[in-house]
Design a protein around this motif. Structure first.
Motif, mmCIF file in Angstrom:
data_model
loop_
_atom_site.group_PDB
_atom_site.id
_atom_site.type_symbol
_atom_site.label_atom_id
_atom_site.label_comp_id
_atom_site.label_asym_id
_atom_site.label_seq_id
_atom_site.Cartn_x
_atom_site.Cartn_y
_atom_site.Cartn_z
ATOM 1 N N ASP B 283 33.750 47.754 53.919
ATOM 2 C CA ASP B 283 35.206 47.755 54.141
ATOM 3 C C ASP B 283 35.954 47.546 52.829
ATOM 4 O OD1 ASP B 283 34.948 48.224 56.785
ATOM 5 O OD2 ASP B 283 35.016 46.113 57.369
ATOM 6 N N GLY B 284 35.361 46.715 51.987
ATOM 7 C CA GLY B 284 35.970 46.479 50.665
ATOM 8 C C GLY B 284 36.010 47.761 49.862
ATOM 9 N N ILE B 285 34.921 48.530 49.915
ATOM 10 C CA ILE B 285 34.889 49.795 49.162
ATOM 11 C C ILE B 285 35.929 50.756 49.743
ATOM 12 C CG2 ILE B 285 33.466 51.791 48.537
ATOM 13 C CD1 ILE B 285 31.034 49.992 48.574
ATOM 14 N N ASN B 286 36.009 50.794 51.071
ATOM 15 C CA ASN B 286 37.023 51.663 51.690
ATOM 16 C C ASN B 286 38.430 51.252 51.261
ATOM 17 O OD1 ASN B 286 36.263 53.901 53.248
ATOM 18 N ND2 ASN B 286 35.321 52.573 54.766
ATOM 19 N N GLY B 287 38.648 49.934 51.182
ATOM 20 C CA GLY B 287 39.951 49.440 50.734
ATOM 21 C C GLY B 287 40.250 49.896 49.314
ATOM 22 N N ALA B 288 39.241 49.772 48.445
ATOM 23 C CA ALA B 288 39.429 50.191 47.046
ATOM 24 C C ALA B 288 39.695 51.691 46.966
ATOM 25 C CB ALA B 288 38.187 49.842 46.232
ATOM 26 N N LEU B 289 39.050 52.443 47.829
ATOM 27 C CA LEU B 289 39.271 53.894 47.824
ATOM 28 C C LEU B 289 40.697 54.242 48.249
ATOM 29 C CD1 LEU B 289 35.924 55.130 49.387
ATOM 30 C CD2 LEU B 289 36.810 55.802 47.179
ATOM 31 N N HIS B 290 41.347 53.301 48.932
ATOM 32 C CA HIS B 290 42.714 53.562 49.386
ATOM 33 C C HIS B 290 43.736 52.705 48.646
ATOM 34 C CE1 HIS B 290 40.357 55.376 52.610
ATOM 35 N NE2 HIS B 290 41.379 56.184 52.713
ATOM 36 N N ASN B 291 43.448 52.453 47.371
ATOM 37 C CA ASN B 291 44.432 51.789 46.486
ATOM 38 C C ASN B 291 44.831 50.401 46.953
ATOM 39 O OD1 ASN B 291 44.515 53.894 44.799
ATOM 40 N ND2 ASN B 291 46.623 54.507 45.232
ATOM 41 N N ARG B 292 43.913 49.716 47.627
ATOM 42 C CA ARG B 292 44.311 48.428 48.180
ATOM 43 C C ARG B 292 44.421 47.352 47.108
ATOM 44 N NH1 ARG B 292 40.937 45.387 52.916
ATOM 45 N NH2 ARG B 292 42.098 43.445 52.860
ATOM 46 N N PHE B 293 43.670 47.508 46.031
ATOM 47 C CA PHE B 293 43.617 46.446 45.025
ATOM 48 C C PHE B 293 44.108 46.924 43.659
ATOM 49 C CE2 PHE B 293 39.743 46.213 47.765
ATOM 50 C CZ PHE B 293 40.184 45.198 48.594
ATOM 51 N N GLY B 294 44.671 45.995 42.916
ATOM 52 C CA GLY B 294 45.043 46.285 41.525
ATOM 53 C C GLY B 294 43.810 46.140 40.638
ATOM 54 N N TRP B 295 43.963 46.461 39.359
ATOM 55 C CA TRP B 295 42.786 46.465 38.488
ATOM 56 C C TRP B 295 42.159 45.079 38.324
ATOM 57 C CZ3 TRP B 295 42.536 43.701 33.946
ATOM 58 C CH2 TRP B 295 43.747 43.286 33.387
ATOM 59 N N GLN B 296 43.017 44.040 38.298
ATOM 60 C CA GLN B 296 42.472 42.696 38.135
ATOM 61 C C GLN B 296 41.583 42.354 39.328
ATOM 62 O OE1 GLN B 296 45.742 43.456 38.214
ATOM 63 N NE2 GLN B 296 46.924 42.282 36.745
ATOM 64 N N MET B 321 19.555 45.280 48.310
ATOM 65 C CA MET B 321 20.456 45.340 47.146
ATOM 66 C C MET B 321 21.259 46.642 47.084
ATOM 67 S SD MET B 321 19.922 42.762 44.905
ATOM 68 C CE MET B 321 19.539 43.208 43.234
ATOM 69 N N PHE B 322 20.999 47.560 47.979
ATOM 70 C CA PHE B 322 21.666 48.860 47.853
ATOM 71 C C PHE B 322 23.185 48.725 47.969
ATOM 72 C CE2 PHE B 322 18.278 52.172 48.264
ATOM 73 C CZ PHE B 322 17.202 51.305 48.227
ATOM 74 N N ALA B 323 23.636 48.163 49.100
ATOM 75 C CA ALA B 323 25.090 48.061 49.327
ATOM 76 C C ALA B 323 25.783 47.239 48.237
ATOM 77 C CB ALA B 323 25.364 47.490 50.710
ATOM 78 N N PRO B 324 25.236 46.080 47.841
ATOM 79 C CA PRO B 324 25.917 45.321 46.781
ATOM 80 C C PRO B 324 26.044 46.097 45.466
ATOM 81 C CG PRO B 324 24.262 43.959 47.832
ATOM 82 C CD PRO B 324 24.097 45.324 48.392
ATOM 83 N N THR B 325 25.013 46.895 45.132
ATOM 84 C CA THR B 325 25.130 47.644 43.871
ATOM 85 C C THR B 325 26.223 48.697 43.986
ATOM 86 O OG1 THR B 325 23.379 49.137 44.558
ATOM 87 C CG2 THR B 325 22.734 47.341 43.123
ATOM 88 N N LEU B 326 26.329 49.304 45.171
ATOM 89 C CA LEU B 326 27.407 50.293 45.352
ATOM 90 C C LEU B 326 28.762 49.617 45.239
ATOM 91 C CD1 LEU B 326 26.102 52.471 48.334
ATOM 92 C CD2 LEU B 326 26.044 52.993 45.913
ATOM 93 N N PHE B 327 28.879 48.443 45.881
ATOM 94 C CA PHE B 327 30.149 47.705 45.868
ATOM 95 C C PHE B 327 30.549 47.347 44.430
ATOM 96 C CE2 PHE B 327 32.838 44.020 46.023
ATOM 97 C CZ PHE B 327 33.580 44.137 47.188
ATOM 98 N N THR B 328 29.595 46.765 43.707
ATOM 99 C CA THR B 328 29.908 46.336 42.336
ATOM 100 C C THR B 328 30.316 47.533 41.475
ATOM 101 O OG1 THR B 328 28.323 44.541 42.560
ATOM 102 C CG2 THR B 328 28.965 45.128 40.327
ATOM 103 N N GLY B 329 29.524 48.603 41.555
ATOM 104 C CA GLY B 329 29.858 49.793 40.767
ATOM 105 C C GLY B 329 31.220 50.354 41.131
ATOM 106 N N ALA B 330 31.496 50.367 42.436
ATOM 107 C CA ALA B 330 32.782 50.924 42.898
ATOM 108 C C ALA B 330 33.949 50.123 42.332
ATOM 109 C CB ALA B 330 32.823 50.919 44.421
ATOM 110 N N MET B 331 33.825 48.795 42.380
ATOM 111 C CA MET B 331 34.939 47.955 41.929
ATOM 112 C C MET B 331 35.112 48.039 40.405
ATOM 113 S SD MET B 331 36.143 46.821 44.664
ATOM 114 C CE MET B 331 35.554 47.074 46.323
ATOM 115 N N ILE B 332 33.994 48.052 39.692
ATOM 116 C CA ILE B 332 34.097 48.135 38.226
ATOM 117 C C ILE B 332 34.709 49.493 37.851
ATOM 118 C CG2 ILE B 332 32.781 48.179 36.051
ATOM 119 C CD1 ILE B 332 32.848 45.405 37.385
ATOM 120 N N GLY B 333 34.223 50.546 38.504
ATOM 121 C CA GLY B 333 34.774 51.882 38.244
ATOM 122 C C GLY B 333 36.254 51.940 38.565
ATOM 123 N N GLY B 334 36.620 51.373 39.716
ATOM 124 C CA GLY B 334 38.024 51.365 40.128
ATOM 125 C C GLY B 334 38.884 50.595 39.141
ATOM 126 N N GLY B 335 38.356 49.447 38.680
ATOM 127 C CA GLY B 335 39.103 48.620 37.725
ATOM 128 C C GLY B 335 39.350 49.368 36.426
#
Lengths: 363, 512
Positions: B283-296, B321-335
């Motif tokens: 859900d967090g990744i989906n949120g990031a995909l929809h501009n839910r969070f700022g870069w910080q 570890m699959f989902a956490p690695t996707l989450f971390t990568g997604a957030m770092i990429g988004g940031g």
């Protein structure tokens, strides 16, 4: 190829076990999906209540919970987008609305919301396109009322951004769709008039007046439309009737005064005697000269304008030999003076009757 | 009188293919139940109150560890490592108790909010189902060795709802050498698993990805930057996980069980402010995909998830570890993408594009499975536009990880469990010796054509060995001119090529 025996009993047992697992999973999945839907509906309800109370931040949380469970629900997504918009988070809202449109591009409401977002961000072309999709899109309930409302929003947006041609086109569409709505027709006539479409304004105003002859406001609109069309007699008639129903109606009185002055100043009206025609032409030229002199104050006067002013003063001071020829000369002089005034000081004027008479003569 | 058993004749290959479909269906049914169990537990624990949110991960981690420590001891290890162990060590045997153990321990652990993923356990369960059915169908030993990866692919495909990812990961990470027959079985299992999962849980991709277009070629530099960040972070992550696991493994007895409790409490407290880091985090990744969070917030979420995953995984909290690695990568990429939107001189894509691009980088760096990471993003997003930047970013992350962290993550995990498993990465890259590498050159001699005793220079050296058993000297000819000798091969040549001591002297005679 080497063939090996496979135990049919073993295979049957395996398939039976799989069937039992399948049945069990079906029951479990059914319960799960029901639970999800119930939880989503409950979150959505809480979110809607919070949104109604203006607590959009908390409402967003609930809508997100509902969406996390029921991702494909357009209703939840729209509610989330509305709350995001209420908090000014337009970028996020736009993405949510785009998701809804991905599933059904003909859905009208997300288009309308996207139009509002685009309009608020100054993207008028995008807003225009989204509004159009909202107008012609699918509304699940009260389609006609919603379409009209969307179109009015579009007209308001176009009015704010001064897109005259588009406004007229939309207003004519609206006039067609809201034939039975007198209030809407009145508003449309007014807006058409404000957007340089006096012919259409007059037509619609006449329709309204037919239904409600005592509607002095629309009669005034009709009078103004006739004024714009140069039909001052008809305009005077319209204002007179408007004042008959409401003598204190100021806009009708003001416009009536202008019309009267125009009609008393216009030297080209039929049926005027030579003396009257000359008098009017002289008045017209004198007022045009006065307007030019007013314009020339605190301004560097070009030599040809100075010459023209001198010539005009001399011409207007002398007595005419032949009144008919002098009237023509005065009209020509008035036109030339007014042209110089417009060139030097722009199209804005103080003396509306002179402007209107000269415009009528130019036509 | 003893009743005769009814049998039908069926080829080994057909039997394997039939079994692959059954495995796919069985594994998927299990994964559907697993998925439901995790979510239902989340409803009744983490979602209930703030207090439960804080204590649930600790309780879940403890319960999971107790289950795998006392009841289902075969379910302790990593799913990927255990599946590889089944392939290379135990002739395809994955105990049925490992399946039950993974199911229960990971459902409890993940359902109660621990920040790990359900994909590795799903992969393990799939391998277990396959192994169980293989034993029931009395497969030959060779086939049994290959059955676990078939199930693993089905499990992974079901968990991600991505058939290609299931196939690719197994090929990249579990079985380095595969034939068309094995590939067919893996594909069949993967596809049948995906069909079943979609039947029960719907056919939507894992993430809802907004439409976007890449706007400017200079953006590729930002994509490369995301790859660099993902690669470097993955190296730090892997090194820290291995070190921390070693340190924490010194705690035994009650102290050993205190590890997931402490890690869980940390997760619970973090979850008060950052609820997105709890559970797999889709859900967090989906949120990031929809501009839910700022870069910080994106960067905080990415780093927090990485840190909590690291702590929980090191504390032996059950989960993958699959989902956490996707989450971390997604957030770092988004940031990084959100920062680029503000400061990059050229126009940039929306932040959601960067979330997607970043998603695979950390995965590629940690698991060293670049092809899987690329196709997984393609599958979970159903977006073709993203392929080029994802290829750039993921390849860079993979290369950085390879350069700075020599031993792959799963090899390190296996070594920690006392297993010496071949690294598929090394296997892929090991150069096979060919006949031309060993032969003694001979020029121009015309030889009589005897197709049974001829070698071609491009044939693998091991393929020549059976022929050498029958003929002490083998002629080597080109494929275009089979009568023209280009060399000879003897056992001594083979010894020399493999760097072995020379064989007993053999007479080298002119062939023919």
């Amino acid at each position: 190829m080497k063939q090996q025996p496979i135990e049919i009993r073993g295979l049957t047992i395996t398939l039976a076990a799989l069937a039992i697992l399948f049945a069990g999973t079906t029951v479990l999945a059914h319960w799960y999906q029901n639970q999800r839907l119930e939880r989503a509906a409950s979150s959505f309800q809480r979110g809607s209540e919070l949104a109604r109370e203006g607590q959009h931040e908390r409402a967003i949380e609930q809508f997100r919970n509902a969406l996390a469970v029921s991702r494909e629900s357009a209703e939840y997504r729209l509610a989330l987008a509305r709350s995001l918009m209420a908090l000014g988070r337009y970028g996020e809202a736009a993405l949510q609305l785009s998701e809804v449109l991905k599933a059904d591009p003909a859905e009208a409401l997300p288009n309308l919301l996207l139009a509002r977002i685009a309009a608020s961000q100054g993207k008028t072309e995008d807003a225009y396109n989204y509004y159009h999709r909202a107008v012609y899109g699918y509304w699940p309930s009260s389609p006609e009322a919603n379409r009209l409302s969307a179109r009015w929003e579009l007209v308001d947006m176009l009015a704010k951004t001064k897109q005259t041609t588009r406004i007229v086109s939309e207003l004519l569409g609206l006039a067609d769709e809201s034939r039975d709505d007198t209030g809407a027709q009145q508003r449309i006539a007014r807006m058409l008039l404000d957007n340089q479409a006096p012919t259409q304004a007059a037509q619609i105003a006449e329709g309204v007046i037919k239904r409600d002859p005592k509607d002095f406001e629309t009669r005034t609109v009709l009078g103004r439309a006739e004024m714009e069309l140069g039909n001052y007699q008809l305009a005077r008639d319209a204002f007179r009737r408007a004042l008959a129903y409401n003598p204190k109606y100021e806009p009708a009185r003001e416009n009536m005064a202008v019309v009267n002055e125009v009609l008393s100043l216009d030297p080209t009206l039929r049926g005027l005697g030579a003396a009257e025609r000359y008098r009017r032409s002289r008045d017209l030229a004198t007022r045009a000269l006065s307007a030019l002199e007013q314009c020339l104050k605190e301004r560097l006067v070009p030599p040809e304008t100075a010459d023209l002013v001198d010539q005009a003063r001399q011409a207007l001071a002398g007595k005419p030999v032949v009144r008919a020829a002098a009237a023509e000369n005065n009209i020509a002089l008035a036109e030339e003076l007014w042209q110089h005034r417009t060139d030097l000081c722009g199209p804005k004027y103080d003396d509306e009757p002179v402007a209107r008479v000269l415009a009528r003569i130019a036509k | 009188m003893k009743k005769a058993r009814r049998t039908a004749l069926i080829g080994e290959t057909q039997r394997f293919l039939l079994l692959s479909i059954i495995i796919g269906v069985g594994a998927a049914l299990l994964v559907v139940c697993f998925h439901i169990a995790i979510e239902a537990l989340t409803w009744f624990s983490v979602d209930q109150s703030r207090l439960l949110r804080v204590i649930s991960p600790a309780a879940g981690g403890l319960a999971g560890l107790l289950l795998v420590s006392y009841v289902f001891k075969h379910a302790r290890g990593s799913g990927v490592t255990d599946t590889k162990a089944a392939v290379y060590i135990s002739d395809g045997h994955v105990p049925a108790s490992a399946v039950a153990g993974k199911f229960m321990a990971c459902a409890v652990s993940l359902g109660m909010g621990n920040p790990l993923g359900p994909e590795d356990p799903a992969l393990h369960m799939g391998a277990g189902v396959a192994s169980f059915l293989g034993r029931r169908f009395r497969l030959t030993r060779d086939r049994m060795r290959l059955i676990a990866p078939v199930g693993a692919a089905a499990g992974l495909a079901a968990a991600f709802n991505t058939p290609i990812t299931g196939v690719l990961f197994v090929i990249e990470e579990v079985v380095a050498n595969w034939s068309a027959g094995v590939l067919g079985s893996i594909v069949l299992a993967s596809v049948s698993a995906t069909v079943v999962v979609r039947w029960f849980l719907g056919s939507q991709p894992l993430f809802i990805v907004p439409e976007f277009q890449l706007t400017h070629p200079s953006e590729l530099a930002v994509h490369a930057l995301i790859g660099v960040a993902g690669g470097l972070l993955s190296v730090v992550f892997v090194k820290t996980v291995i070190r921390l696991r070693r340190r924490l493994s010194k705690f035994n007895g009650a102290a050993g069980f205190a590890r997931p409790v402490a890690a869980g409490l940390l997760v619970g407290v973090a979850g008060i402010w950052l609820p997105q880091v709890m559970g797999p985090g889709y859900d967090g990744i989906n949120g990031a995909l929809h501009n839910r969070f700022g870069w910080q917030m994106l960067l905080i979420l990415g780093l927090a998830k990485a840190a909590l995953t690291l702590v929980c995984f090191s504390a032996r909290t059950p989960g993958g570890m699959f989902a956490p690695t996707l989450f971390t990568g997604a957030m770092i990429g988004g940031g990084i993408g959100a920062l680029a939107q503000m400061y990059w001189p050229a126009p940039t894509s929306p932040a959601s594009a960067y979330v997607l691009i970043g998603m695979g980088t950390f995965f590629a760096g940690v698991f060293r499975a670049p092809m899987t990471s690329i196709f997984m993003i393609f599958e979970v997003s159903a977006s073709y536009v993203i392929i080029l930047p994802v290829m750039i970013a993921n390849t860079i992350a993979y290369l950085i990880s390879r350069q700075l962290q020599r031993t792959p993550f799963f090899t390190l995990l296996a070594a920690e469990e006392g297993l010496e498993l071949p690294s598929t990465e090394e296997q892929r890259e090991t150069q096979r010796l060919l006949v031309e590498d060993a032969m003694t050159e001979a020029h121009g001699d015309r030889i009589p054509v005897n197709p049974n005793a001829l070698l071609h220079p491009d044939v693998p050296l091991e393929a020549a060995l059976p022929l050498l058993a029958l003929n002490p000297v083998l002629p080597v000819v080109t494929r275009t001119r089979p009568y023209k000798l280009v060399g000879t091969l003897t056992l001594a040549d083979v010894h020399r090529a493999y760097g072995l001591p020379p064989a007993e002297a053999e007479p080298r005679e002119a062939p023919g």
